[in-house]
Design a protein around this motif. Structure first.
Motif, PDB file in Angstrom:
ATOM      1  N   PRO A 457       0.854  -1.204  -0.171  1.00 47.57           N
ATOM      2  CA  PRO A 457       0.179  -0.021   0.093  1.00 47.57           C
ATOM      3  C   PRO A 457       0.721   1.315  -0.026  1.00 47.57           C
ATOM      4  CG  PRO A 457      -0.963  -1.576   1.658  1.00 47.57           C
ATOM      5  CD  PRO A 457       0.545  -2.170   1.118  1.00 47.57           C
ATOM      6  N   ALA A 458       1.946   1.219   0.415  1.00 46.85           N
ATOM      7  CA  ALA A 458       2.768   2.521   0.746  1.00 46.85           C
ATOM      8  C   ALA A 458       3.281   2.829  -0.593  1.00 46.85           C
ATOM      9  CB  ALA A 458       4.198   2.301   1.648  1.00 46.85           C
ATOM     10  N   LEU A 459       3.314   2.003  -1.723  1.00 50.29           N
ATOM     11  CA  LEU A 459       3.873   2.240  -2.867  1.00 50.29           C
ATOM     12  C   LEU A 459       2.804   3.605  -3.741  1.00 50.29           C
ATOM     13  CD1 LEU A 459       4.969  -1.051  -4.441  1.00 50.29           C
ATOM     14  CD2 LEU A 459       6.488   0.714  -3.409  1.00 50.29           C
ATOM     15  N   GLY A 460       1.506   3.174  -3.296  1.00 44.85           N
ATOM     16  CA  GLY A 460       0.499   4.180  -3.745  1.00 44.85           C
ATOM     17  C   GLY A 460       0.170   3.671  -5.258  1.00 44.85           C
ATOM     18  N   GLU A 461      -0.851   4.389  -5.743  1.00 48.35           N
ATOM     19  CA  GLU A 461      -1.175   4.050  -7.286  1.00 48.35           C
ATOM     20  C   GLU A 461      -0.486   4.757  -8.206  1.00 48.35           C
ATOM     21  OE1 GLU A 461      -5.499   4.491  -7.521  1.00 48.35           O
ATOM     22  OE2 GLU A 461      -5.978   3.159  -5.709  1.00 48.35           O
ATOM     23  N   ASP A 462      -0.116   5.964  -7.916  1.00 45.59           N
ATOM     24  CA  ASP A 462       0.696   6.692  -9.033  1.00 45.59           C
ATOM     25  C   ASP A 462       2.192   6.351  -9.061  1.00 45.59           C
ATOM     26  OD1 ASP A 462       1.609   8.449 -10.825  1.00 45.59           O
ATOM     27  OD2 ASP A 462       1.036  10.175  -9.590  1.00 45.59           O
ATOM     28  N   ILE A 463       2.655   5.498  -9.798  1.00 45.08           N
ATOM     29  CA  ILE A 463       3.948   5.047  -9.921  1.00 45.08           C
ATOM     30  C   ILE A 463       4.855   6.248 -10.031  1.00 45.08           C
ATOM     31  CG2 ILE A 463       5.596   3.510 -10.963  1.00 45.08           C
ATOM     32  CD1 ILE A 463       3.662   1.926  -9.321  1.00 45.08           C
ATOM     33  N   SER A 464       4.434   7.109 -11.051  1.00 46.13           N
ATOM     34  CA  SER A 464       5.286   8.421 -11.230  1.00 46.13           C
ATOM     35  C   SER A 464       5.685   9.287  -9.878  1.00 46.13           C
ATOM     36  CB  SER A 464       4.645   9.255 -12.153  1.00 46.13           C
ATOM     37  OG  SER A 464       3.551   9.696 -11.526  1.00 46.13           O
ATOM     38  N   ALA A 465       4.829   9.072  -8.732  1.00 45.77           N
ATOM     39  CA  ALA A 465       5.427   9.742  -7.578  1.00 45.77           C
ATOM     40  C   ALA A 465       6.610   9.105  -6.926  1.00 45.77           C
ATOM     41  CB  ALA A 465       4.243   9.739  -6.801  1.00 45.77           C
ATOM     42  N   LEU A 466       6.834   8.038  -7.252  1.00 42.86           N
ATOM     43  CA  LEU A 466       8.092   7.225  -6.550  1.00 42.86           C
ATOM     44  C   LEU A 466       9.310   7.516  -7.032  1.00 42.86           C
ATOM     45  CD1 LEU A 466       6.571   3.605  -6.789  1.00 42.86           C
ATOM     46  CD2 LEU A 466       6.613   5.124  -4.909  1.00 42.86           C
ATOM     47  N   LYS A 478      23.935   5.697 -14.014  1.00 41.96           N
ATOM     48  CA  LYS A 478      22.936   6.181 -15.025  1.00 41.96           C
ATOM     49  C   LYS A 478      21.594   5.673 -15.470  1.00 41.96           C
ATOM     50  CE  LYS A 478      25.190   4.159 -19.300  1.00 41.96           C
ATOM     51  NZ  LYS A 478      25.911   4.499 -20.524  1.00 41.96           N
ATOM     52  N   GLY A 479      20.579   6.109 -16.108  1.00 40.70           N
ATOM     53  CA  GLY A 479      19.849   5.522 -16.599  1.00 40.70           C
ATOM     54  C   GLY A 479      18.612   4.916 -15.508  1.00 40.70           C
ATOM     55  N   VAL A 480      18.485   5.355 -14.292  1.00 36.58           N
ATOM     56  CA  VAL A 480      17.632   4.953 -13.298  1.00 36.58           C
ATOM     57  C   VAL A 480      16.243   5.246 -13.760  1.00 36.58           C
ATOM     58  CG1 VAL A 480      16.865   5.288 -10.974  1.00 36.58           C
ATOM     59  CG2 VAL A 480      19.402   5.560 -11.464  1.00 36.58           C
ATOM     60  N   GLN A 481      15.494   4.106 -13.437  1.00 29.09           N
ATOM     61  CA  GLN A 481      14.123   4.145 -13.866  1.00 29.09           C
ATOM     62  C   GLN A 481      13.271   3.555 -12.894  1.00 29.09           C
ATOM     63  OE1 GLN A 481      14.299   1.681 -17.592  1.00 29.09           O
ATOM     64  NE2 GLN A 481      13.877   3.707 -18.816  1.00 29.09           N
ATOM     65  N   VAL A 482      11.912   3.832 -12.740  1.00 31.66           N
ATOM     66  CA  VAL A 482      11.005   3.322 -11.699  1.00 31.66           C
ATOM     67  C   VAL A 482       9.913   2.987 -12.475  1.00 31.66           C
ATOM     68  CG1 VAL A 482       9.508   3.240  -9.637  1.00 31.66           C
ATOM     69  CG2 VAL A 482      12.058   4.358  -9.674  1.00 31.66           C
ATOM     70  N   LYS A 483       9.385   1.390 -12.691  1.00 29.00           N
ATOM     71  CA  LYS A 483       8.173   1.445 -13.770  1.00 29.00           C
ATOM     72  C   LYS A 483       7.272   0.430 -13.038  1.00 29.00           C
ATOM     73  CE  LYS A 483      11.580  -0.848 -16.594  1.00 29.00           C
ATOM     74  NZ  LYS A 483      12.330  -0.968 -17.918  1.00 29.00           N
ATOM     75  N   PRO A 484       6.138   0.074 -13.507  1.00 29.62           N
ATOM     76  CA  PRO A 484       5.559  -0.860 -12.802  1.00 29.62           C
ATOM     77  C   PRO A 484       5.816  -2.473 -13.232  1.00 29.62           C
ATOM     78  CG  PRO A 484       4.144   0.266 -14.503  1.00 29.62           C
ATOM     79  CD  PRO A 484       5.207   1.092 -14.216  1.00 29.62           C
ATOM     80  N   ARG A 508      23.621   0.844  -3.521  1.00 31.62           N
ATOM     81  CA  ARG A 508      22.653   1.004  -2.716  1.00 31.62           C
ATOM     82  C   ARG A 508      21.548   1.709  -3.757  1.00 31.62           C
ATOM     83  NH1 ARG A 508      22.454   2.466   2.933  1.00 31.62           N
ATOM     84  NH2 ARG A 508      20.587   3.810   3.466  1.00 31.62           N
ATOM     85  N   VAL A 509      20.182   1.059  -3.441  1.00 34.21           N
ATOM     86  CA  VAL A 509      18.993   1.424  -4.023  1.00 34.21           C
ATOM     87  C   VAL A 509      18.083   1.691  -2.783  1.00 34.21           C
ATOM     88  CG1 VAL A 509      17.339   0.938  -5.486  1.00 34.21           C
ATOM     89  CG2 VAL A 509      19.527   0.136  -6.083  1.00 34.21           C
ATOM     90  N   GLU A 510      17.364   2.986  -2.641  1.00 38.00           N
ATOM     91  CA  GLU A 510      16.354   3.353  -1.841  1.00 38.00           C
ATOM     92  C   GLU A 510      14.934   3.662  -2.893  1.00 38.00           C
ATOM     93  OE1 GLU A 510      17.217   5.932   1.297  1.00 38.00           O
ATOM     94  OE2 GLU A 510      19.316   5.409   1.304  1.00 38.00           O
ATOM     95  N   LEU A 511      13.823   3.483  -2.187  1.00 40.60           N
ATOM     96  CA  LEU A 511      12.531   3.756  -2.825  1.00 40.60           C
ATOM     97  C   LEU A 511      11.823   4.813  -2.009  1.00 40.60           C
ATOM     98  CD1 LEU A 511      11.025   3.063  -5.460  1.00 40.60           C
ATOM     99  CD2 LEU A 511       9.900   1.343  -4.371  1.00 40.60           C
ATOM    100  N   TRP A 512      11.506   5.796  -2.554  1.00 42.51           N
ATOM    101  CA  TRP A 512      10.967   6.857  -1.764  1.00 42.51           C
ATOM    102  C   TRP A 512       9.561   7.314  -2.333  1.00 42.51           C
ATOM    103  CZ3 TRP A 512      13.009   9.449   2.619  1.00 42.51           C
ATOM    104  CH2 TRP A 512      14.292   9.000   2.988  1.00 42.51           C
ATOM    105  N   ARG A 513       8.844   7.851  -1.647  1.00 38.33           N
ATOM    106  CA  ARG A 513       7.435   8.744  -2.085  1.00 38.33           C
ATOM    107  C   ARG A 513       7.034   9.779  -0.914  1.00 38.33           C
ATOM    108  NH1 ARG A 513       3.266   6.856  -4.966  1.00 38.33           N
ATOM    109  NH2 ARG A 513       1.213   7.914  -5.039  1.00 38.33           N
TER     110      ARG A 513
END
Length: 529
Positions: A457-466, A478-484, A508-513
């Motif tokens: 649930p913390a990921l939310g519905e709008d992936i573009s906000a991550l 380089k080339g960092v992407q977040v996608k469904p 190291r990779v962190e995922l924020w919203r």
């Protein structure tokens, strides 16, 4: 080879073979029991062990014995006779404990214990005691407690003794007693939850694992005390006396079987010498390959491992996920912390298709989570990764290393819970890493890593906000992407790393919203090639 100090390589080979022994003994013993009784439900039989005179026993008496032992010079325990040590693996399979002779077998105790015999890999005799109403009675060794085939050689029973214990209880069905914990070999022990099979191990204390001060030391549990449990009791209690060249200790294990099976450990350690290179709540496991290093192995299976990652809940509120590696050389990693909430070697891949090994059934191996009870102060979670070319080697070690050394002559107390199950008790707070993959870029320079996060649930519905925050200790990102991820319903973080050859890079990779961390912190070490 010394009984308490040996090469890690030798002991890992021994433990891997040892890891099979409880299951082999169980298969033989239960087959004999079923044949004798004509049913899978164990019914009361005549109590088969002989007990010595009763002596008062308590946690206090155990600590007093450990303290007195530490004040004296270390005396290695004698080995069993050469004829018992020199048995072949196939010969040793021809002798097994007759479970009808199990400890507390003739009572309504909710816990029963079978007794392993010393020989081959386990070359030191251990003492086993039965405890009831505050009184302990030593179990007398008797070769008549065991069954053999006609191929087993005629050996002098005076040359051997007990080497460990396994606990049995009503794990899945009422009145059906099955094993769920084993104590055997140095200070090693292992447990399973419902419907699981044995995998990784725990042990009482790690000494000299880094090799900074000489060979690693493996102290022994020289004696066990198994308490009778009231009918229907959910808890089993085992006590153990540890002894080694550098330290002694008093250990109490309170075991509640189920899913997970939870073991609460109370340990008091008495160092004979100052300890600087030591580990609390050590775990030992096996990792050969999975999606991250599959290409190195010519194997029909998709993965081979008892654990696939180290998970840490640190005092800063982060949950870290470090996929395990099978490196080219021995590697040590330290994760500094204050206020540690827990750590463990976890087995996350639960789909049989992650392995396609229908005999080993790695998807049913337990994860092992350590929860400190009380403040462990400042220190670090240590991870040791050892090169391995076969799954017979337990090549992964994790433990807590306090900053403060243990002074010679001191008394050090540690308490913690061990969860033998599928997940850590901190899972669900943020999106967890479901899978990690890597490969060389085809049409451009660099190496791509993909990290798949499970739906949350913390990921939310709008992936573009991550937002993915990606870094490396050497090289370039380089080339960092977040996608469904349409296959899982979660999200994928993809990033390309340009790393210098021959220099280790800590990724190291962190995922924020919205300025809130919503996923586990993914960590990995890579050597550029």
């Amino acid at each position: 080879m010394s009984g308490s100090v040996m090469s890690r390589r030798a002991l890992l080979g021994t433990l891997s073979a040892l890891g099979l022994m409880p299951q082999l003994v169980r298969a033989e013993g239960e087959a004999a029991t079923a044949a004798a009784e004509g049913a899978t439900v164990i019914e009361p039989k005549t109590f088969g062990v002989k007990l010595g005179d009763p002596l008062p026993f308590s946690r206090a008496t155990l600590e007093a014995e450990a303290k007195a032992l530490a004040a004296a010079d270390y005396v290695p325990p004698p080995e069993v006779s050469s004829e018992w040590r020199d048995l072949t693996y196939d010969q040793f399979r021809e002798i097994w404990f007759d479970t009808r002779n199990g400890l507390f077998r003739d009572s309504d105790s909710a816990v029963r214990a079978d007794l392993f015999i010393a020989g081959l890999y386990q070359t030191h005799e251990v003492e086993v005691n039965a405890v009831k109403d505050g009184m302990a009675r030593r179990v007398a060794f008797d070769l008549g407690l065991y069954d053999t085939t006609d191929r087993f050689p005629q050996l002098d029973p005076a040359g051997t003794g007990f080497s460990g214990i396994r606990l049995l209880g009503e794990l899945v069905e009422p009145t059906v007693f099955q094993e769920y914990a084993v104590f055997q070999g140095a200070t090693y022990f292992r447990a399973i939850g419902k419907e699981q099979i044995y995998g990784l191990s725990a042990r009482g204390l790690a000494i000299g694992t880094t090799g900074a001060n000489g060979p690693e030391e493996f102290p022994l549990f020289r004696a066990y005390w198994v308490e009778a449990a009231a009918a229907g009791s959910a808890e089993a209690v085992v006590h153990a006396l540890m002894d080694g060249p550098s330290a002694t200790g008093a250990y109490t294990f309170r075991i509640r079987k189920g899913l997970p099976t939870v073991i609460e450990v109370e340990a008091t350690v008495y160092p004979r010498v100052e300890l600087t290179d030591f580990g609390i709540a050590p775990e030992t496991s096996m990792f050969l390959f999975n999606d991250l290093n599959r290409i190195k192995f010519d194997d029909f299976r998709e993965g081979v491992h008892d654990s696939d990652g180290l998970q840490i809940a640190n005092g800063a509120g982060e949950i870290l996920w470090r996929p395990l590696r099978n490196p080219e050389r021995v590697e040590m990693s330290g994760f500094g912390d204050t206020g540690l909430r827990g750590f463990g070697l976890m087995q996350r891949a639960r789909d049989p298709e992650s392995y396609l090994d229908f005999e080993a059934k790695y998807e049913r191996r337990p994860s092992l989570w350590v929860e400190p009870l009380g403040d462990w102060g400042k220190g670090r979670v240590m991870l040791m990764e050892i090169p391995a070319d076969k799954e017979i080697y337990d090549n992964i070690v994790a433990y807590w290393q306090p900053d403060a050394p243990m002074a010679a002559g001191s008394e050090q107390k540690f308490s913690y819970r061990l969860y033998w199950g599928e997940d850590a008790p901190v899972d669900g707070l943020v999106a967890r890493v479901q899978g990690s993959r890597t490969g060389e870029r085809v049409f451009e320079e660099g190496r791509i890593f993909t990290i798949d996060y499970a739906p949350h649930p913390a990921l939310g519905e709008d992936i573009s906000a991550l937002e993915a925050r990606v870094s490396t200790s050497s090289g370039e990102v380089k080339g960092v992407q977040v996608k469904p991820n349409p296959a899982t319903g979660g999200v994928r973080v993809a990033a390309t790393f340009l790393m210098p050859e021959g220099i280790p890079a800590e990724l190291r990779v962190e995922l924020w919203r919205d300025a809130v961390r919503v996923g586990e912190v993914w960590l990995y070490r890579w050597f550029g090639a």
